[in-house]
Motif scaffolding. Structure first.
Motif: not given
Length: 175
Positions: A149-175
């Motif tokens: 989420p901190e990296l996403a904010r630096g990339l201009g995306w302020a709304s990323m929810k925290p990623i859970g400890a067992t969540e491994f399958g998401q891909i976030f694409v920022l355009r």
């Protein structure tokens, strides 16, 4: 192919169930040298926590191989691959780098390690948006879940929810 201690799953089934795609379009960016696409991923699955082993699990390794085929097929070859901090003495956070290796090998793109990301992932995001090296390209980032989420904010995306400890399958694409 099956895995010890896991339900018997063929490799193909693992490849098709291991990924969730999340798209975020039109991210407001604070700089002018923008990459065309930023793909943000958590490192692959890990072995049991607390045992001092910082390596990928079998599932994590298989996911990274799948991503090495999926990313170029869906988004074209990356121009940059970057990973979260890797401690060279203890190998802590090795999973981010290990997750990136199959993509680097498949595409011939060198992997850079963001050594400062442990202290400030926000600034790493800002750097990606401001450096001419990244302009117009496809940047793939393999990161530690608590810092995403901190990296996403630096990339201009302020709304990323925290990623859970067992969540491994998401891909976030920022355009």
């Amino acid at each position: 192919m099956t895995q010890k201690g896991s339900p018997h799953r063929p490799l193909q089934a693992l490849a098709t169930t291991a990924l969730v795609l999340v798209l975020k379009a039109s991210v407001a960016a604070p700089a002018e040298a923008l990459p065309r696409t930023v793909i943000l991923l958590r490192h692959g699955d890990k072995v049991a926590a607390g045992d001092g082993n910082y390596n990928l699990s079998v599932d994590g390794f298989l996911r990274s191989i799948t991503l090495a085929r999926l990313i170029p097929a869906c988004f074209g070859p990356p121009t940059q691959i970057r990973t979260f901090f890797l401690n060279p003495e203890s190998s802590k956070n090795a999973r981010s780098y290990q997750s990136a290796v199959p993509l680097g090998v498949a595409t011939g793109v060198n992997i850079s390690i963001a050594q400062s990301s442990r202290d400030n992932s926000f600034l790493d995001g800002q750097e990606i948006l401001s450096q001419p090296t990244y302009e117009g390209g496809t940047v793939v980032l393999f990161w530690e879940h608590r810092r995403m989420p901190e990296l996403a904010r630096g990339l201009g995306w302020a709304s990323m929810k925290p990623i859970g400890a067992t969540e491994f399958g998401q891909i976030f694409v920022l355009r």
